[in-house]
Design an enzyme around this catalytic site. Structure first.
Site, PDB file in Angstrom:
ATOM      1  N   ALA A   1       0.263  -4.183  -5.864  1.00 27.41           N
ATOM      2  CA  ALA A   1       0.230  -5.842  -6.843  1.00 27.41           C
ATOM      3  C   ALA A   1      -0.289  -5.279  -8.054  1.00 27.41           C
ATOM      4  O   ALA A   1      -0.722  -6.563  -8.573  1.00 27.41           O
ATOM      5  CB  ALA A   1       0.020  -7.238  -6.049  1.00 27.41           C
TER       6      ALA A   1
ATOM      7  N   GLY B   1       8.144  -4.196  -9.757  1.00 29.37           N
ATOM      8  CA  GLY B   1       8.820  -3.194  -9.614  1.00 29.37           C
ATOM      9  C   GLY B   1       8.002  -2.044  -8.414  1.00 29.37           C
ATOM     10  O   GLY B   1       7.303  -3.014  -7.508  1.00 29.37           O
TER      11      GLY B   1
ATOM     12  N   ARG C   1       3.631  -4.286  -9.671  1.00 29.76           N
ATOM     13  CA  ARG C   1       4.781  -3.514  -8.411  1.00 29.76           C
ATOM     14  C   ARG C   1       4.336  -4.736  -7.060  1.00 29.76           C
ATOM     15  O   ARG C   1       3.423  -5.275  -7.703  1.00 29.76           O
ATOM     16  CB  ARG C   1       2.859  -2.544  -7.895  1.00 29.76           C
ATOM     17  CG  ARG C   1       3.539  -1.551  -6.811  1.00 29.76           C
ATOM     18  CD  ARG C   1       2.452  -0.187  -6.480  1.00 29.76           C
ATOM     19  NE  ARG C   1       2.556   0.418  -4.984  1.00 29.76           N
ATOM     20  CZ  ARG C   1       2.150   0.636  -4.046  1.00 29.76           C
ATOM     21  NH1 ARG C   1       0.505   0.561  -3.681  1.00 29.76           N
ATOM     22  NH2 ARG C   1       2.544   1.331  -2.577  1.00 29.76           N
ATOM     23  N   HIS C   2       4.937  -3.768  -6.386  1.00 27.25           N
ATOM     24  CA  HIS C   2       4.898  -4.660  -5.246  1.00 27.25           C
ATOM     25  C   HIS C   2       3.642  -5.170  -4.232  1.00 27.25           C
ATOM     26  O   HIS C   2       3.368  -4.095  -4.272  1.00 27.25           O
ATOM     27  CB  HIS C   2       6.130  -4.341  -3.912  1.00 27.25           C
ATOM     28  CG  HIS C   2       6.416  -3.524  -3.595  1.00 27.25           C
ATOM     29  ND1 HIS C   2       4.653  -2.881  -2.575  1.00 27.25           N
ATOM     30  CD2 HIS C   2       6.360  -2.225  -3.451  1.00 27.25           C
ATOM     31  CE1 HIS C   2       4.765  -2.066  -2.398  1.00 27.25           C
ATOM     32  NE2 HIS C   2       5.673  -1.290  -3.000  1.00 27.25           N
ATOM     33  N   GLY C   3       3.461  -6.622  -3.518  1.00 27.34           N
ATOM     34  CA  GLY C   3       2.481  -6.793  -3.002  1.00 27.34           C
ATOM     35  C   GLY C   3       2.223  -5.834  -1.277  1.00 27.34           C
ATOM     36  O   GLY C   3       3.467  -5.151  -1.261  1.00 27.34           O
TER      37      GLY C   3
END
Ligand SMILES: *[C@@H]1O[C@H](CO)[C@@H](O)[C@H](O)[C@H]1NC(C)=O
Ligand SMILES: *[C@@H]1O[C@H](CO)[C@@H](O)[C@H](O)[C@H]1NC(C)=O
Ligand SMILES: *[C@@H]1O[C@H](CO)[C@@H](O)[C@H](O)[C@H]1NC(C)=O
Length: 407
Positions: A345, A302, A57-59
């Site tokens: 993240a 993602g 996952r994005h930070g």
């Protein structure tokens, strides 16, 4: 600023999808590059790693513009209307500045880049034989993640626009699924449990307590919904972005935070997870059980939007009783807690091992081993995993699942 962010008044696990990754692996607070082997189950030493799939996952990110506007509105309301002389309110009025601007709209913050850079460096420690110089090219990922890999491997990063990727994507964003968009994303009734909870007795109690703290009369449900949401965002974002235990957090006590967390979890549950069957089915383009091993390492960055449906497909974190608008009290020990599952993240690692008896598979979420539901071996034979999820591998035809028959 507290010297130790862990002393934060609110347990930061209540921040759900706005929680920071360090909360689920507290040892990282002391050493962000540490890996903790006691959290991972390995197969016998006769096995060797042959493949790794990483889905991240994005930070940490700035709030979206919609949420920034709510935060500003609440801040203005506090400055203008809150007459109470609570310490935290005086501190907000005299010292706190509304520093979030509309142009920040969901952008990755520096901390978010660090999240990925550090994760990449820990992955090199976890999988030294897989994350090698030869394999680094097969990584489709954020620039920060790639930089982290390059740094860890001490090789020069290719300029982003000439980098070339060879990995097969096998997940799509739910929005690409027409049926999901129509039946869930754009359908208010699909989230009626969330609405019911937001209008229910637990939330009402939090609103009344907030009204007392602010000394602003409790009248308008919509206004107080905005106030709670914005206040909780302010508390969560100040912590996630700046590691500040901000005065905003003092507007909530622990029960309030649990109620707010439940509201967030309900939304994730009904929009991305077990609430509706299409939520998880929406993300699969193909799970090609053979194709998946054709590269040594594949990485996908993602969103909670992809990771949560994927975990749902695998039947992970599934409570016996669905989360609903009326069962907050009995769901206190639920396993579906987005702060533990999909903080910033968050990452899912699938590792294949070549062993004398055949191929084995290990799954780790946020760098901790998971045992797949229905399988007892923490590192089962890959054949058994395929059998366990046969329905999924055979029955998931995204065309059929997502297409809306207009006739
Ligand atoms: C690793 O995780 C275990 C189990 O949660 C914990 O007890 C231990 O303190 C951690 N190790 C380090 C070095 O922090
Ligand atoms: C790599 O990621 C980009 C941006 O997310 C995407 O457009 C592209 O299709 C991906 N390529 C592969 C081969 O996965
Ligand atoms: C919206 O959601 C409700 C509840 O899940 C469902 O019964 C209804 O069919 C959905 N509407 C559309 C247009 O898909």
């Amino acid at each position: 600023v507290l010297s130790r962010p862990r002393d934060v008044v609110l347990n930061a696990l209540y921040f759900g999808t706005k929680g920071r990754y360090e909360e689920v692996n507290a040892y990282l607070i002391d050493d962000i590059l540490a890996i903790n082997n006691s959290l991972v189950t390995l197969p016998s030493s006769k096995c060797s790693e042959i493949h790794l799939t990483v889905i991240i996952r994005h930070g940490t990110r700035y709030p979206t513009i919609k949420n920034i506007q709510k935060m500003r509105e609440f801040y203005n309301l506090v400055v203008r209307d809150a007459t109470s002389n609570l310490n935290c309110l005086s501190e907000i009025k005299s010292q706190w500045k509304m520093w979030y601007t509309d142009d920040m709209d969901g952008r990755l913050v520096d901390k978010g880049r660090e999240d990925h850079r550090h994760l990449a460096q820990r992955l090199i420690k976890w999988f030294p034989s897989l994350l090698t110089e030869e394999n680094h090219r097969c990584v489709n990922s954020t620039i920060a993640f790639r930089e982290g890999l390059m740094e860890g491997l001490r090789i020069e990063a290719p300029p982003p626009n000439t980098a070339h990727f060879e990995c097969l994507p096998f997940l799509t964003h739910p929005f690409q699924c027409e049926r999901f968009v129509k039946e869930v994303e754009n359908n208010k009734s699909a989230l009626q449990e969330v609405k019911g909870f937001n209008e229910g007795p637990e939330m009402k109690r939090v609103m009344e307590k907030m009204a007392d703290r602010l000394e602003v009369p409790y009248c308008d449900n919509d206004l107080f919904n905005m106030i709670l949401e914005a206040g909780f965002f302010l508390c969560a974002y100040e912590f996630a972005i700046q590691e500040l235990n901000s005065p905003w957090c003092q507007l909530f006590d622990e029960v309030d935070a649990q109620v707010m967390e439940y509201a967030g979890d309900l939304k994730q549950y009904w929009k991305r997870s077990y609430g509706h069957e299409i939520n998880s089915k929406s993300i699969v383009t193909q799970i090609n059980s053979d194709g998946i091993v054709s590269e040594a390492v594949t990485v996908q960055v993602g969103h909670a939007e992809t990771l949560l449906p994927l975990l749902t497909l695998l039947d992970l974190f599934k409570d016996d009783i669905p989360l609903s608008s009326t069962n907050f009290a009995t769901q206190h020990n639920r396993i579906f807690r987005s702060g533990k599952i999909v903080p910033y993240a968050a990452n899912l690692l699938v590792v294949l091992y070549k062993c004398p008896e055949g191929i084995r598979m290990g799954v780790r979420l946020n760098e901790k081993s998971l045992t797949l539901p229905g399988l007892t071996d923490p590192v089962p034979m890959y054949e058994d995993v395929k059998k366990r999820y046969r329905a999924l591998l055979e029955g998931c035809d995204q065309e059929t699942v997502c297409k809306i028959n207009n006739s």
